[in-house]
Design a protein around this motif. Structure first.
Motif, PDB file in Angstrom:
ATOM      1  N   SER A  64       0.839  -1.108   0.039  1.00 51.04           N
ATOM      2  CA  SER A  64       0.013   0.036   0.030  1.00 51.04           C
ATOM      3  C   SER A  64       0.757   1.282  -0.066  1.00 51.04           C
ATOM      4  O   SER A  64       0.738   2.009  -0.965  1.00 51.04           O
ATOM      5  N   ALA A  65       1.905   1.201   1.038  1.00 50.54           N
ATOM      6  CA  ALA A  65       2.684   2.535   0.996  1.00 50.54           C
ATOM      7  C   ALA A  65       3.551   2.775  -0.067  1.00 50.54           C
ATOM      8  O   ALA A  65       3.403   3.999  -0.602  1.00 50.54           O
ATOM      9  N   VAL A  66       4.092   1.829  -0.693  1.00 49.28           N
ATOM     10  CA  VAL A  66       4.909   2.116  -1.954  1.00 49.28           C
ATOM     11  C   VAL A  66       4.279   2.402  -3.117  1.00 49.28           C
ATOM     12  O   VAL A  66       4.814   3.122  -4.023  1.00 49.28           O
ATOM     13  N   LEU A  67       2.765   2.185  -3.343  1.00 50.70           N
ATOM     14  CA  LEU A  67       2.062   2.445  -4.355  1.00 50.70           C
ATOM     15  C   LEU A  67       1.126   3.669  -4.015  1.00 50.70           C
ATOM     16  O   LEU A  67       0.309   3.877  -4.719  1.00 50.70           O
ATOM     17  N   GLY A  68       1.489   4.452  -3.130  1.00 46.45           N
ATOM     18  CA  GLY A  68       0.864   5.692  -2.862  1.00 46.45           C
ATOM     19  C   GLY A  68      -0.604   5.446  -2.092  1.00 46.45           C
ATOM     20  O   GLY A  68      -1.139   6.525  -1.912  1.00 46.45           O
ATOM     21  N   CYS A  69      -1.047   4.284  -1.716  1.00 45.85           N
ATOM     22  CA  CYS A  69      -2.335   4.207  -0.927  1.00 45.85           C
ATOM     23  C   CYS A  69      -2.160   4.158   0.543  1.00 45.85           C
ATOM     24  O   CYS A  69      -1.455   3.558   1.105  1.00 45.85           O
ATOM     25  N   VAL A  70      -2.889   5.028   1.215  1.00 46.72           N
ATOM     26  CA  VAL A  70      -2.738   5.342   2.675  1.00 46.72           C
ATOM     27  C   VAL A  70      -3.059   4.048   3.532  1.00 46.72           C
ATOM     28  O   VAL A  70      -3.923   3.633   3.356  1.00 46.72           O
ATOM     29  N   PRO A  71      -2.077   3.323   4.073  1.00 45.40           N
ATOM     30  CA  PRO A  71      -2.205   2.339   4.748  1.00 45.40           C
ATOM     31  C   PRO A  71      -3.119   2.370   6.097  1.00 45.40           C
ATOM     32  O   PRO A  71      -2.833   3.271   6.933  1.00 45.40           O
ATOM     33  N   VAL A  72      -4.021   1.694   6.115  1.00 43.66           N
ATOM     34  CA  VAL A  72      -4.953   1.793   7.434  1.00 43.66           C
ATOM     35  C   VAL A  72      -4.648   0.441   8.360  1.00 43.66           C
ATOM     36  O   VAL A  72      -5.147  -0.771   7.852  1.00 43.66           O
ATOM     37  N   VAL A  73      -3.786   0.576   9.274  1.00 47.88           N
ATOM     38  CA  VAL A  73      -3.325  -0.367  10.077  1.00 47.88           C
ATOM     39  C   VAL A  73      -4.154  -0.867  11.176  1.00 47.88           C
ATOM     40  O   VAL A  73      -4.447   0.304  12.015  1.00 47.88           O
ATOM     41  N   THR A 110      13.456   5.318  12.594  1.00 50.19           N
ATOM     42  CA  THR A 110      13.834   6.194  11.780  1.00 50.19           C
ATOM     43  C   THR A 110      12.601   6.706  10.755  1.00 50.19           C
ATOM     44  O   THR A 110      12.568   7.664  10.225  1.00 50.19           O
ATOM     45  N   VAL A 111      11.669   5.727  10.606  1.00 52.49           N
ATOM     46  CA  VAL A 111      10.750   5.974   9.706  1.00 52.49           C
ATOM     47  C   VAL A 111       9.480   6.768  10.458  1.00 52.49           C
ATOM     48  O   VAL A 111       8.888   6.095  11.387  1.00 52.49           O
ATOM     49  N   ARG A 112       8.960   7.914  10.089  1.00 55.19           N
ATOM     50  CA  ARG A 112       7.922   8.506  10.937  1.00 55.19           C
ATOM     51  C   ARG A 112       6.530   7.974  10.266  1.00 55.19           C
ATOM     52  O   ARG A 112       6.047   8.628   9.402  1.00 55.19           O
ATOM     53  N   TRP A 113       5.927   6.762  10.652  1.00 54.48           N
ATOM     54  CA  TRP A 113       4.721   6.361  10.270  1.00 54.48           C
ATOM     55  C   TRP A 113       3.679   7.027  10.542  1.00 54.48           C
ATOM     56  O   TRP A 113       2.749   6.870   9.585  1.00 54.48           O
ATOM     57  N   SER A 114       3.534   7.816  11.441  1.00 57.56           N
ATOM     58  CA  SER A 114       2.412   8.550  11.692  1.00 57.56           C
ATOM     59  C   SER A 114       2.208   9.595  10.445  1.00 57.56           C
ATOM     60  O   SER A 114       0.936  10.066  10.555  1.00 57.56           O
ATOM     61  N   GLU A 115       2.901   9.792   9.796  1.00 59.36           N
ATOM     62  CA  GLU A 115       2.809  11.054   8.800  1.00 59.36           C
ATOM     63  C   GLU A 115       2.430  10.282   7.364  1.00 59.36           C
ATOM     64  O   GLU A 115       1.990  11.057   6.477  1.00 59.36           O
ATOM     65  N   ILE A 116       2.355   8.883   7.332  1.00 54.49           N
ATOM     66  CA  ILE A 116       1.937   8.305   6.073  1.00 54.49           C
ATOM     67  C   ILE A 116       0.935   7.135   6.331  1.00 54.49           C
ATOM     68  O   ILE A 116       0.745   6.388   5.214  1.00 54.49           O
ATOM     69  N   SER A 117       0.549   6.784   7.590  1.00 52.09           N
ATOM     70  CA  SER A 117      -0.301   6.057   7.826  1.00 52.09           C
ATOM     71  C   SER A 117      -1.415   6.407   8.747  1.00 52.09           C
ATOM     72  O   SER A 117      -1.292   7.261   9.415  1.00 52.09           O
ATOM     73  N   ARG A 135     -13.343  11.570   8.233  1.00 53.72           N
ATOM     74  CA  ARG A 135     -12.512  12.527   9.230  1.00 53.72           C
ATOM     75  C   ARG A 135     -10.966  12.912   8.532  1.00 53.72           C
ATOM     76  O   ARG A 135     -10.748  13.912   8.463  1.00 53.72           O
ATOM     77  N   VAL A 136     -10.575  11.915   8.180  1.00 55.65           N
ATOM     78  CA  VAL A 136      -9.101  11.905   7.730  1.00 55.65           C
ATOM     79  C   VAL A 136      -9.049  12.541   6.335  1.00 55.65           C
ATOM     80  O   VAL A 136      -8.295  13.368   6.029  1.00 55.65           O
ATOM     81  N   ALA A 137     -10.107  12.146   5.519  1.00 55.50           N
ATOM     82  CA  ALA A 137     -10.378  12.654   4.031  1.00 55.50           C
ATOM     83  C   ALA A 137     -10.519  14.043   4.164  1.00 55.50           C
ATOM     84  O   ALA A 137      -9.960  14.645   3.182  1.00 55.50           O
ATOM     85  N   ALA A 138     -11.102  14.438   5.195  1.00 55.25           N
ATOM     86  CA  ALA A 138     -11.570  16.015   5.353  1.00 55.25           C
ATOM     87  C   ALA A 138     -10.419  16.788   5.865  1.00 55.25           C
ATOM     88  O   ALA A 138     -10.446  18.059   6.004  1.00 55.25           O
ATOM     89  N   THR A 139      -9.497  16.029   6.594  1.00 56.16           N
ATOM     90  CA  THR A 139      -8.376  16.853   7.194  1.00 56.16           C
ATOM     91  C   THR A 139      -7.062  16.742   6.700  1.00 56.16           C
ATOM     92  O   THR A 139      -6.414  17.801   5.907  1.00 56.16           O
ATOM     93  N   ASN A 140      -6.360  15.799   7.036  1.00 58.80           N
ATOM     94  CA  ASN A 140      -4.856  15.551   6.546  1.00 58.80           C
ATOM     95  C   ASN A 140      -4.585  14.359   5.335  1.00 58.80           C
ATOM     96  O   ASN A 140      -3.457  14.034   5.348  1.00 58.80           O
ATOM     97  N   LEU A 141      -5.491  14.092   4.742  1.00 62.13           N
ATOM     98  CA  LEU A 141      -5.330  13.244   3.665  1.00 62.13           C
ATOM     99  C   LEU A 141      -4.377  13.568   2.679  1.00 62.13           C
ATOM    100  O   LEU A 141      -3.440  12.902   2.209  1.00 62.13           O
ATOM    101  N   SER A 142      -4.468  14.925   2.117  1.00 59.40           N
ATOM    102  CA  SER A 142      -3.434  15.383   1.139  1.00 59.40           C
ATOM    103  C   SER A 142      -1.905  15.494   1.657  1.00 59.40           C
ATOM    104  O   SER A 142      -0.941  15.108   0.814  1.00 59.40           O
ATOM    105  N   ALA A 143      -1.928  15.849   2.941  1.00 63.84           N
ATOM    106  CA  ALA A 143      -0.569  15.759   3.604  1.00 63.84           C
ATOM    107  C   ALA A 143       0.019  14.389   3.381  1.00 63.84           C
ATOM    108  O   ALA A 143       1.166  14.188   2.963  1.00 63.84           O
ATOM    109  N   MET A 144      -0.658  13.237   3.762  1.00 62.25           N
ATOM    110  CA  MET A 144      -0.597  11.841   3.779  1.00 62.25           C
ATOM    111  C   MET A 144       0.047  11.302   2.217  1.00 62.25           C
ATOM    112  O   MET A 144       0.895  10.664   2.165  1.00 62.25           O
TER     113      MET A 144
END
Length: 467
Positions: free
Chosen positions: A365-374, A386-393, A410-419
């Motif tokens: 998911s991550a390497v193909l640009g889809c936000v991972p929902v863990v 070293t990897v700041r997962w909170s900024e991409i998942s 809620r995520v789609a309306a707030t910080n999805l574009s940043a992720m």
């Protein structure tokens, strides 16, 4: 008649001569002063233009890149904001990361050496010969790391006396069972035990530290417990002879667990880089993601109680029952070879636990640009130092899957574009993929960085510091 002859006055002649000399001297001085005056007049009128000219030349020449960076500077500039907080942040990838694959430079690990044991083929190469799946399935990190270390002359040493760590290349994930195609781990303990017997009989390095500076790979459901079912894995535990060693494992949790009671590094599962590139090449040209929430994989409608617990702790069943058939949820229980083409079209990719907390979907998911929902309580993600997962998942508690749609909205309306912007960072993608030969910032590179932080376990280093 007298004739008076008047002689010229000597004083007058001297005076006249002195006057002529004086005139000439004054004329020379006047010419010199005139030149000096002209220079000052020119400088006074044009000094601003001269200053502008020199400043322009300075900035123009500084524009061209020079070979002025030290190795450490080069390493820093190829790391993005998604890596450790100790490094500089930037929301955009550098041109170097986009245009070239930044091959590993030796500077980050200067002085650290790893000896790779040359074991008989029955421990590794024969398994690859028996099945080519051995090098490409999700447990193939054991093969990829071995090959990457063999290809890197900056860290690998052929002299075991100068080694800090000893890598034991045993492939235990290639014994594929016929019925379901998954690897059987029934032979894992005996195979690794046999390898340890081999090196301890022929070398002195295992015995002198009881294996504390030796490195193994356990890319299985529950790491070095070598069992796919958690209750059985806990019951059998880590083999006693491995408990003093360093384990590179895909399994990791943030709480105390018998299957991580050894020094370990949590690593990503193996995803073939070429398959990732193929999926990206086939992505929609406009970059549109028309699938809102995606999951394809095993989902039991009526999960069976196997070995005292339900598959996925019932999480996948809850997701299927709650959101199956919903327009915005693309859920499918059947296998599809081209499923990565679906991931590259998706906004959110669900990564619920299976038998174990981790899943290859996280990396895919991550390497193909889809936000991972863990969705796996207490999971320890790869390279979390070293990897700041909170900024991409996104992490969702298992008990909250009933509210999954609201959480995603809620995520789609707030910080999805940043992720999504962060997921496009080349450095992050590289950190989750294995390459042969090793590349700067890739998964093997991060493993070496983790080992560098464990140099206190090095027998050679302890001898040097003690002298």
């Amino acid at each position: 008649m007298s004739l008076d002859i008047k002689r010229p006055s000597i004083n007058k002649t001297k005076k006249k001569t002195g006057f002529i000399v004086k005139m000439q001297l004054n004329n020379n001085r006047s010419g010199h002063n005139n030149k000096r005056n002209l220079f000052f007049i020119f400088f006074r009128n044009y000094y601003k233009w001269l200053l502008w000219l020199f400043l322009s030349l300075y900035f123009f020449t500084s524009y061209f890149p020079g070979d002025q960076s030290s190795p450490s500077t080069t390493t820093t500039t190829t790391t993005t904001s998604l890596l450790s907080n100790h490094q500089t942040s930037s929301s955009l990838p550098s041109r170097a990361l986009i245009e070239s694959p930044a091959i590993l430079k030796p500077s980050p690990f200067t002085g650290m050496k790893i000896y790779v044991y040359d074991l008989p083929a029955r421990f590794n190469a024969d398994w690859v010969t028996a099945s080519d799946r051995c090098v490409s399935h999700l447990f193939a990190a054991e093969v990829a790391i071995h090959r990457a270390l063999l290809s890197d002359s900056s860290v690998r040493t052929l002299d075991p006396e100068e080694a800090d760590f000893f890598f034991v290349p045993v492939y235990v994930s290639c014994n594929f069972s016929t019925p379901n195609g998954f690897p059987s781990l029934s032979h894992a303990r005996s195979l690794i035990s046999s390898a340890v017997d081999f090196i301890s009989e022929r070398y002195t390095f295992w015995n002198r530290t009881r294996g504390s500076d030796h490195v193994f790979v356990a890319s299985h459901d529950f790491g070095a417990c070598f069992h796919a079912m958690e209750d059985m894995a806990i019951e059998e535990g880590i083999p006693e002879f491995m408990k003093n060693s360093i384990i590179l494992q895909t399994f990791g949790v943030k709480y105390k667990h018998p299957c991580q009671e050894a020094e370990h590094v949590v690593i990503p599962p193996y995803i073939p880089p070429e398959s990732v590139q193929k999926a990206l090449d086939r992505a929609p040209a406009n970059g549109r993601r028309d699938i809102w929430a995606f999951f394809r994989g095993k989902m039991e409608v009526n999960p069976k109680n196997i070995s005292g617990r339900f598959y996925s702790k019932g999480v996948r069943t809850a997701i299927l029952k709650k959101y199956g058939g919903r327009r915005r949820f693309h859920l499918n229980r059947h296998r599809f070879a081209g499923y990565r083409s679906e991931i590259v079209r998706s906004v959110f990719c669900l990564c619920p636990l299976g038998w174990a907390p981790w899943s290859p979907r996280l990396v895919e998911s991550a390497v193909l640009g889809c936000v991972p929902v863990v969705i796996a309580d207490g999971i320890q993600l790869p390279f979390s130092e070293t990897v700041r997962w909170s900024e991409i998942s996104l992490t969702v508690a298992e008990r909250d899957v009933k509210n999954l749609r609201k959480i995603l909205e809620r995520v789609a309306a707030t910080n999805l574009s940043a992720m999504q912007r962060n997921l496009r960072e080349p450095a992050f993608k590289r950190a989750l993929l294995y390459n042969v030969p090793m590349m700067e910032g890739d998964a093997t590179w991060h493993i070496l960085e983790a080992l560098r932080r464990k140099l206190h376990r090095s027998y050679r280093m302890s001898r040097v510091s003690g002298e």
